[in-house]
Design an enzyme around this catalytic site. Structure first.
Site, PDB file in Angstrom:
ATOM      1  N   ALA A  32       0.831  -1.208   0.000  1.00 14.99           N
ATOM      2  CA  ALA A  32       0.000   0.000   0.000  1.00 14.99           C
ATOM      3  C   ALA A  32       0.866   1.258   0.000  1.00 14.99           C
ATOM      4  CB  ALA A  32      -0.939   0.001   1.202  1.00 14.99           C
ATOM      5  N   TYR A  33       1.893   1.267   0.838  1.00 19.29           N
ATOM      6  CA  TYR A  33       2.772   2.430   0.926  1.00 19.29           C
ATOM      7  C   TYR A  33       3.486   2.671  -0.397  1.00 19.29           C
ATOM      8  CZ  TYR A  33       6.474   5.567   2.524  1.00 19.29           C
ATOM      9  OH  TYR A  33       7.330   6.630   2.666  1.00 19.29           O
TER      10      TYR A  33
END
Length: 264
Positions: free
Chosen positions: A170-171
């Site tokens: 996600a990051y």
């Protein structure tokens, strides 16, 4: 004619890289004739930071408890900012989150949404409010031929956009999207005098990194880097300052990697 004081907005400016940028911009210039900038500091935290003694503080405005993912909240903050300083010269989008890695598993939808909401949507919302204010200002571009820069945006990306760390899907996705947003904005708005760039820090000692990674992983990263350590936040801030201020007047649409040679 005396130089006019600059005015900047920093999100995520209460800690980490954002706070280092604030400190860098407030550090007295070598030219004593250059006045201290006015800086508007926006953050989700409730308590403004304690600044290094000796820095000028009379031109700082803090906006705590501000959610960068809320269009209504950011619109209200910009209305207040513009009532104080109608002209804004630059924006640093430093607000972001970095959850601990989910190694060997799949990140939840809720986590993915949260990370993209802050890191990408937050950058989008603050950036578009800034662009509206600059484009509506209609400042003259000067007498020189071609487009003259009149404002700048510096987004904080990450080397995760180059090489995603394990367990941080996600990051990495959010920071790759910030890179894309930077380039798209540069393509759209450089012709209007707005330069847009991003800085991609490698491992940097900040509260965000300390909260996301174990001490063992931080130590291992530092030992594996060519410089044998992580970056200090001030080393990232100096690059942000270069892109934000006049020395980079012909630089736009770029991602500047600051990783001590880690990804050579």
């Amino acid at each position: 004619m005396s130089p006019q004081p600059k005015t900047y907005i920093i999100t995520g400016g209460f800690s980490g890289i954002g706070l280092a940028v604030l400190t860098h911009l407030l550090t007295p210039a070598k030219n004593p004739d250059i006045p201290a900038p006015t800086i508007h500091v926006v953050d989700r935290a409730s308590t403004p930071p304690t600044l290094t003694p000796g820095l000028p503080t009379t031109t700082i405005h803090f906006y705590p408890n501000t959610d960068v993912t809320s269009r209504a909240a950011i619109t209200a903050v910009f209305a207040l900012i513009l009532s104080r300083t109608p002209r804004i010269d630059g924006l640093v989008n430093s607000a972001g989150i970095c959850p601990p890695p989910t190694v060997g598993g799949i990140e939840s939808d809720a986590l993915f949404d949260q990370v993209l909401d802050v890191n990408l949507r937050g950058t989008w919302i603050v950036g578009t409010e800034f662009l509206k204010s600059v484009l509506e200002c209609n400042r003259p571009d000067g007498d020189a031929g071609g487009v003259q820069p009149r404002a700048a945006i510096v987004n904080i990306a990450s080397t995760a956009a180059i090489s995603p760390p394990l367990g941080m899907v996600a990051y990495a996705t959010s920071k790759y999207a910030v890179l894309g947003l930077t380039k798209a904005w540069a393509k759209e708005y450089t012709r209007h005098g707005v330069r847009v760039n991003c800085v991609a820090p490698g491992g940097t000692r900040t509260p965000l990194v300390d909260g996301a990674l174990t001490a063992e992983r931080i130590e291992a990263y530092g030992k594996s880097a060519p410089m044998g350590r992580l970056a200090e936040a001030g080393e990232i801030a100096s690059v942000v300052g270069f892109l934000l201020e006049g020395g980079a007047g012909f630089v736009t649409g770029q991602m500047v990697v600051v990783d001590g040679g880690y990804y050579l």
